[in-house]
Design a protein around this motif. Structure first.
Motif, PDB file in Angstrom:
ATOM      1  N   VAL A 110       1.157  -1.241   0.112  1.00  0.00           N
ATOM      2  CA  VAL A 110       0.013   0.009   0.072  1.00  0.00           C
ATOM      3  C   VAL A 110       0.796   1.260  -0.048  1.00  0.00           C
ATOM      4  CG1 VAL A 110      -1.664   1.266   1.180  1.00  0.00           C
ATOM      5  CG2 VAL A 110      -1.801  -1.335   1.132  1.00  0.00           C
ATOM      6  N   ARG A 113       2.353   1.751  -3.565  1.00  0.00           N
ATOM      7  CA  ARG A 113       1.534   0.980  -4.811  1.00  0.00           C
ATOM      8  C   ARG A 113       1.958   2.055  -5.891  1.00  0.00           C
ATOM      9  NH1 ARG A 113      -0.556   3.955  -0.807  1.00  0.00           N
ATOM     10  NH2 ARG A 113      -1.964   5.948  -1.033  1.00  0.00           N
ATOM     11  N   ILE A 116       5.464   0.239  -7.652  1.00  0.00           N
ATOM     12  CA  ILE A 116       5.389  -1.353  -7.965  1.00  0.00           C
ATOM     13  C   ILE A 116       4.169  -1.640  -8.970  1.00  0.00           C
ATOM     14  CG2 ILE A 116       6.344  -2.027  -5.971  1.00  0.00           C
ATOM     15  CD1 ILE A 116       3.543  -3.028  -4.924  1.00  0.00           C
ATOM     16  N   THR A 117       4.366  -2.623  -9.723  1.00  0.00           N
ATOM     17  CA  THR A 117       3.479  -3.036 -10.933  1.00  0.00           C
ATOM     18  C   THR A 117       2.825  -4.295 -10.322  1.00  0.00           C
ATOM     19  OG1 THR A 117       5.347  -2.505 -12.354  1.00  0.00           O
ATOM     20  CG2 THR A 117       3.356  -3.600 -13.487  1.00  0.00           C
ATOM     21  N   LEU A 118       1.368  -4.374 -10.467  1.00  0.00           N
ATOM     22  CA  LEU A 118       0.871  -5.723 -10.225  1.00  0.00           C
ATOM     23  C   LEU A 118       0.750  -6.493 -11.759  1.00  0.00           C
ATOM     24  CD1 LEU A 118      -1.960  -4.343  -7.737  1.00  0.00           C
ATOM     25  CD2 LEU A 118       0.205  -5.298  -7.200  1.00  0.00           C
ATOM     26  N   PRO A 119       0.597  -7.945 -11.272  1.00  0.00           N
ATOM     27  CA  PRO A 119       1.092  -8.628 -10.225  1.00  0.00           C
ATOM     28  C   PRO A 119       2.457  -8.823  -9.604  1.00  0.00           C
ATOM     29  CG  PRO A 119       0.901  -9.982 -12.109  1.00  0.00           C
ATOM     30  CD  PRO A 119       0.458  -8.770 -12.643  1.00  0.00           C
ATOM     31  N   PHE A 120       2.474  -8.533  -8.349  1.00  0.00           N
ATOM     32  CA  PHE A 120       3.983  -8.346  -7.680  1.00  0.00           C
ATOM     33  C   PHE A 120       4.320  -9.428  -6.970  1.00  0.00           C
ATOM     34  CE2 PHE A 120       6.426  -6.308  -4.282  1.00  0.00           C
ATOM     35  CZ  PHE A 120       7.225  -5.844  -5.140  1.00  0.00           C
ATOM     36  N   LYS A 121       5.321  -9.887  -7.449  1.00  0.00           N
ATOM     37  CA  LYS A 121       6.055 -11.229  -6.921  1.00  0.00           C
ATOM     38  C   LYS A 121       7.267 -10.688  -6.175  1.00  0.00           C
ATOM     39  CE  LYS A 121       6.262 -14.774 -10.129  1.00  0.00           C
ATOM     40  NZ  LYS A 121       6.719 -15.456 -11.320  1.00  0.00           N
ATOM     41  N   GLY A 151      -1.956  -9.525  -6.193  1.00  0.00           N
ATOM     42  CA  GLY A 151      -2.465  -8.548  -7.508  1.00  0.00           C
ATOM     43  C   GLY A 151      -2.768  -9.612  -8.508  1.00  0.00           C
ATOM     44  N   SER A 152      -3.021 -10.968  -8.212  1.00  0.00           N
ATOM     45  CA  SER A 152      -3.536 -11.838  -9.207  1.00  0.00           C
ATOM     46  C   SER A 152      -4.086 -13.094  -8.689  1.00  0.00           C
ATOM     47  CB  SER A 152      -2.167 -12.748 -10.051  1.00  0.00           C
ATOM     48  OG  SER A 152      -2.687 -13.663 -10.941  1.00  0.00           O
ATOM     49  N   ASP A 153      -5.479 -13.410  -9.279  1.00  0.00           N
ATOM     50  CA  ASP A 153      -6.136 -14.501  -8.477  1.00  0.00           C
ATOM     51  C   ASP A 153      -6.112 -15.753  -9.257  1.00  0.00           C
ATOM     52  OD1 ASP A 153      -7.784 -13.733 -10.384  1.00  0.00           O
ATOM     53  OD2 ASP A 153      -9.249 -12.959  -9.298  1.00  0.00           O
ATOM     54  N   SER A 154      -5.169 -15.691 -10.150  1.00  0.00           N
ATOM     55  CA  SER A 154      -4.905 -16.863 -11.076  1.00  0.00           C
ATOM     56  C   SER A 154      -4.476 -18.104 -10.256  1.00  0.00           C
ATOM     57  CB  SER A 154      -3.900 -16.682 -12.212  1.00  0.00           C
ATOM     58  OG  SER A 154      -3.534 -17.838 -12.749  1.00  0.00           O
ATOM     59  N   ASN A 157      -0.622 -19.292 -10.020  1.00  0.00           N
ATOM     60  CA  ASN A 157       0.202 -18.758  -8.709  1.00  0.00           C
ATOM     61  C   ASN A 157       0.384 -19.993  -7.689  1.00  0.00           C
ATOM     62  OD1 ASN A 157       0.588 -16.057  -9.968  1.00  0.00           O
ATOM     63  ND2 ASN A 157      -1.585 -15.942  -9.240  1.00  0.00           N
TER      64      ASN A 157
ATOM     65  N   CYS B   3      -0.269   3.566   6.541  1.00  0.00           N
ATOM     66  CA  CYS B   3       0.536   2.646   5.912  1.00  0.00           C
ATOM     67  C   CYS B   3       1.964   3.189   5.786  1.00  0.00           C
ATOM     68  CB  CYS B   3       0.015   2.260   4.555  1.00  0.00           C
ATOM     69  SG  CYS B   3       0.126   3.546   3.400  1.00  0.00           S
ATOM     70  N   LEU B  13      12.678  -1.254  -1.998  1.00  0.00           N
ATOM     71  CA  LEU B  13      12.143  -1.837  -3.297  1.00  0.00           C
ATOM     72  C   LEU B  13      13.068  -2.832  -4.187  1.00  0.00           C
ATOM     73  CD1 LEU B  13      10.519   1.508  -4.474  1.00  0.00           C
ATOM     74  CD2 LEU B  13       9.210  -0.590  -4.138  1.00  0.00           C
ATOM     75  N   LYS B 371      -5.979 -20.792 -21.043  1.00  0.00           N
ATOM     76  CA  LYS B 371      -5.608 -22.282 -19.980  1.00  0.00           C
ATOM     77  C   LYS B 371      -4.917 -23.010 -21.069  1.00  0.00           C
ATOM     78  CE  LYS B 371      -8.179 -21.374 -16.334  1.00  0.00           C
ATOM     79  NZ  LYS B 371      -7.522 -20.960 -15.392  1.00  0.00           N
ATOM     80  N   TYR B 394       3.194 -15.190 -17.157  1.00  0.00           N
ATOM     81  CA  TYR B 394       2.463 -14.308 -16.513  1.00  0.00           C
ATOM     82  C   TYR B 394       1.055 -14.961 -16.283  1.00  0.00           C
ATOM     83  CZ  TYR B 394      -0.096  -9.907 -16.049  1.00  0.00           C
ATOM     84  OH  TYR B 394      -0.754  -8.739 -15.522  1.00  0.00           O
ATOM     85  N   PRO B 395       0.538 -14.579 -15.138  1.00  0.00           N
ATOM     86  CA  PRO B 395      -0.525 -15.592 -14.274  1.00  0.00           C
ATOM     87  C   PRO B 395      -1.829 -15.530 -14.820  1.00  0.00           C
ATOM     88  CG  PRO B 395       0.247 -13.703 -12.812  1.00  0.00           C
ATOM     89  CD  PRO B 395       0.943 -13.689 -14.042  1.00  0.00           C
ATOM     90  N   ASP B 396      -2.068 -14.293 -15.643  1.00  0.00           N
ATOM     91  CA  ASP B 396      -3.457 -14.084 -16.124  1.00  0.00           C
ATOM     92  C   ASP B 396      -3.308 -13.925 -17.303  1.00  0.00           C
ATOM     93  OD1 ASP B 396      -4.922 -13.739 -13.205  1.00  0.00           O
ATOM     94  OD2 ASP B 396      -3.209 -12.446 -13.227  1.00  0.00           O
ATOM     95  N   LYS B 405       3.495  -4.551 -20.650  1.00  0.00           N
ATOM     96  CA  LYS B 405       3.839  -3.462 -19.655  1.00  0.00           C
ATOM     97  C   LYS B 405       4.366  -3.867 -18.362  1.00  0.00           C
ATOM     98  CE  LYS B 405       1.563   0.599 -17.511  1.00  0.00           C
ATOM     99  NZ  LYS B 405       1.005   0.146 -16.041  1.00  0.00           N
ATOM    100  N   TYR B 406       3.959  -4.927 -17.933  1.00  0.00           N
ATOM    101  CA  TYR B 406       4.565  -5.673 -16.891  1.00  0.00           C
ATOM    102  C   TYR B 406       5.965  -6.215 -16.947  1.00  0.00           C
ATOM    103  CZ  TYR B 406       5.406  -9.592 -13.461  1.00  0.00           C
ATOM    104  OH  TYR B 406       5.723 -10.508 -12.620  1.00  0.00           O
ATOM    105  N   GLU B 409       8.682  -2.966 -17.267  1.00  0.00           N
ATOM    106  CA  GLU B 409       8.612  -2.187 -15.887  1.00  0.00           C
ATOM    107  C   GLU B 409       9.648  -3.108 -15.007  1.00  0.00           C
ATOM    108  OE1 GLU B 409       4.978  -0.718 -14.363  1.00  0.00           O
ATOM    109  OE2 GLU B 409       4.903   0.488 -15.856  1.00  0.00           O
ATOM    110  N   LYS B 410       9.481  -4.583 -15.377  1.00  0.00           N
ATOM    111  CA  LYS B 410      10.123  -5.457 -14.397  1.00  0.00           C
ATOM    112  C   LYS B 410      11.644  -5.497 -15.243  1.00  0.00           C
ATOM    113  CE  LYS B 410       9.635  -9.482 -11.681  1.00  0.00           C
ATOM    114  NZ  LYS B 410       8.759 -10.766 -11.527  1.00  0.00           N
TER     115      LYS B 410
END
Lengths: 452, 452
Positions: A110, A113, A116-121, A151-154, A157, B3, B13, B371, B394-396, B405-406, B409-410
């Motif tokens: 938070v 925020r 960082i880029t989501l999803p964040f590992k 940041g990912s509900d896949s 993970n 926070c 970071l 999938k 990438y999980p999703d 973009k992810y 940035e990474k």
């Protein structure tokens, strides 16, 4: 004069550090191979960040730090506040030591925020502190080794975390079993008997199934307010036998009318199917009794058991759907694991599985025969180090026996003997400390020999 | 909901961690090459271990931890003790956070005296805490990177520490000057004017010579009780000009009647002579104004100045003859240095000297097209990792733009695009994220390409 450590904390000697670093490095390597980035958070957090996040018991176990300066300055001594230690604590302490790495990570996400880029590992390997009663294997200061994806509900993970667990223990040569459950299935059990508000009581009791047996668990469930009828209903679930596939098949029927139950089973199935395609070394099993006390899990729950040594869980984790919500950032799902370095250490120690070559000590020591000789030795030592060969010159020209004892105890591989004659000849009498073999070589020959 | 971190502490970071780890790794590598072994001590120490070791100011800056449970239990509220915060502190707090690594190390040596062999060369890289007023470059929680040799009074140790300083900064590509002094020379100055009991006042004032100039130092010395006559006597010493050799030559005359002065000069000369034979990259200079506030030094004093950026000392250290004495183990001499990681970080940042290749991120990311595709990608990712190539899926299966973009940035080097067609053909469309170039390869070709 007292020179002891604080009870429940430890000094780590070089040999222990080598072993600990070996474990940490394996974990780090695997985390990095999977694209997790390291972060660190401060040991000190505001108590407002920590309090209320670990239950009432957790609040008690937080180490609280006295405000600096005259912390009594603005206190009214006549008021009750100064006589009740809990109330007084709020007045004289604003900071505490981190209790785990998960809550600080949520705060971190938070707080940072925009960075960082989501999803964040992320992974994080740092000590945590708990004012617990010290006992065998339980410390007041110990390291946690966490990896989380936020940041990912896949469900990929969840799969990746199991893969990492498998890789870490494969690299450590420890045979483990990975146990999986899903909080939604536990919720479905509570729903089935219409005791949704008792889900925590139910999971806490079920969690003990392996340890205390079915009958004792039932006693506890009754104590916690379940009825005989409730127990009859869930008995077949708790007593499910067979492999993961047949258990899941049976649960599908039990929970055919439960939306949350169906969802939990669906998640489990998908995770197991993908894991199957990865052909892990470790057995991965569904375990409906796996609950892990932690309230904040909402999906997958994972634990790791050592197959060869009886020992508590070596790794644990799960999915939490709203951890950053407590810091004002809702709807961010996360899933993570944490390796217990101390228990892994104890397992490796007991099974004598630490590799031989982690001693990480000096390769070559120059014995010290006096001022003239040492002047040459420091130059030669520097030459060796340029080739990345660790070298040291014994600092004092004391009896050779004492110097050899030092080299022996430090597990140094070679001792270079440079006396007056060797100095004249520009040669070095090199002793292999393992074989005892000695031969005369010049510095270039030694470099060549030790470079490999 | 707050926070924020505690004032004076920091979140790190991933990019900052990479840079910090780069510095720590360089220091560790050099320490190991010289045969120093790593130890760790607990963050929490008994306050009896810490109090009185850092002067009155230090005692104030110690973070003190509240006793757990009802810490007011045995207190008498009518007594004065509960109204005086200092007295109360003693009653309600027994533990504190480590303030530096030197005192805990001394305690460690005494506590583990049966487990270690002297001379003992240890390094230790851990955070310390000080309840200081935070300001630019000064933190309440920061890492120290210490190396000490204990149990040997050989001056080779001083030389080795200078060598290590030189190697660390050479590896970091930072140009520095190493400044040396000897506490015995400072003692000789006090002796010369018969003000031996004022040695601390004198050194504290002299230490500011570079910062505030000669006249202000004199004012301060007068304030601290020196006479005009005293100042006249030491003026030529403080105003010594020239290179190290000529300064030492001059001092020999000044201190011809001082045993301690002669001893200090002798030590300095020996250290300088040996260092000269090692042809260091950094300039090593004698600096008589170098005092370092720390009382416990008894011999060599060392400090390191960045030549290119104005910045406080990047490394400091010295010899202390009786540090373990406070824990009941007398006559053990030690000498050590400590690198200031934060200042080194700031220097490297300002000079843009951090290497390009420390980003330590994923090499290849598989984009997620759904999938079916992800199932194949997790298997391929696992194959890459077996070759030690860091990879993630990438999980999703969200929009490709978001996934790219992810990756961007990474700072991920390659993105593998595996859609329906590629899946059928068993091929991978590989995008180089730096050049933008794309080509079709199979997994074995990618492995081959990235292994190097």
């Amino acid at each position: 004069m007292n020179c002891n450590v604080v009870k429940g904390t430890r000094d780590f000697l070089p040999q222990q550090m080598n072993k600990r670093n070996y474990i940490f490095n394996v974990i780090k390597e695997v985390y990095k191979l999977h694209g997790f980035s390291q972060i660190e958070t401060p040991a000190l957090e505001n108590l407002s960040t920590l309090m209320g996040k670990y239950g009432e018991e957790g609040d008690k176990l937080l180490y609280k730090v006295l405000n600096s300066g005259n912390f009594l300055d603005k206190l009214d001594f006549e008021s009750e506040q100064t006589k009740d230690y809990k109330k007084l604590t709020n007045k004289i302490s604003e900071k505490g030591l981190r209790y785990d790495l998960t809550v600080p990570f949520a705060r971190f996400v938070v707080n940072n925020r925009n960075e960082i880029t989501l999803p964040f590992k992320r992974y994080q390997i740092q000590p945590v502190w708990r004012a617990d009663r010290p006992q065998k294997g339980r410390y007041r200061e110990f390291y946690q080794c966490d990896a989380d994806i936020i940041g990912s509900d896949s469900l990929l993970n969840e799969v990746e975390l199991c893969e990492m667990i498998d890789e870490v223990f494969t690299r450590l040569s420890l045979k483990v079993e990975i146990k999986l459950n899903n909080r939604k299935i536990l919720a479905a059990i509570a729903e089935l008997i219409q005791q949704e508000d008792k889900i925590i009581d139910i999971t806490v009791a079920i969690d003990k199934l392996e340890k205390i047996g079915y009958d004792k668990v039932c006693e506890e469930l009754i104590q916690r307010g379940l009825t005989k009828d409730n127990l009859n209903k869930i008995e077949p679930i708790l007593k499910l036998e067979g492999d993961t596939k047949s258990k899941i098949h049976a649960l599908k029927i039990f929970f055919q009318n439960s939306t949350i139950g169906q969802k939990g089973i669906e998640e489990l199935e998908e995770v197991f199917q993908t894991i199957e395609s990865l052909k892990l070394n470790s057995k991965v099993e569904f375990d409906i009794t796996l609950a892990r006390g932690l309230n904040y899990y909402t999906g997958a729950i994972v634990e790791v058991k050592c197959v060869e040594v009886p020992m508590g869980s070596l790794t644990g984790g799960g999915r939490y759907d709203n951890l950053t919500g407590i810091f004002g950032m809702p709807n961010i799902s996360g899933v993570g694991i944490s390796f217990g370095a101390d228990r892994i250490y104890d397992c490796l120690e007991e099974l004598k599985r630490f590799p031989q070559d982690i001693s990480n000590t000096t390769t070559l020591m120059f014995a010290n025969f006096g001022k003239q000789e040492e002047k040459q030795c420091v130059v030669w030592a520097k030459e060796l180090r340029k080739e990345n060969i660790s070298a040291e010159v014994y600092p004092d020209s004391v009896k050779l026996q004492k110097q050899m004892k030092y080299a022996n105890e430090k597990l140094i591989s070679y001792v270079a003997l440079v006396g007056e004659r060797e100095l004249e000849e520009g040669e070095i009498e090199l002793k292999n400390m393992i074989t005892g073999e000695q031969k005369k070589l010049n510095i270039d020959q030694i470099k060549e020999m030790l470079k490999s």
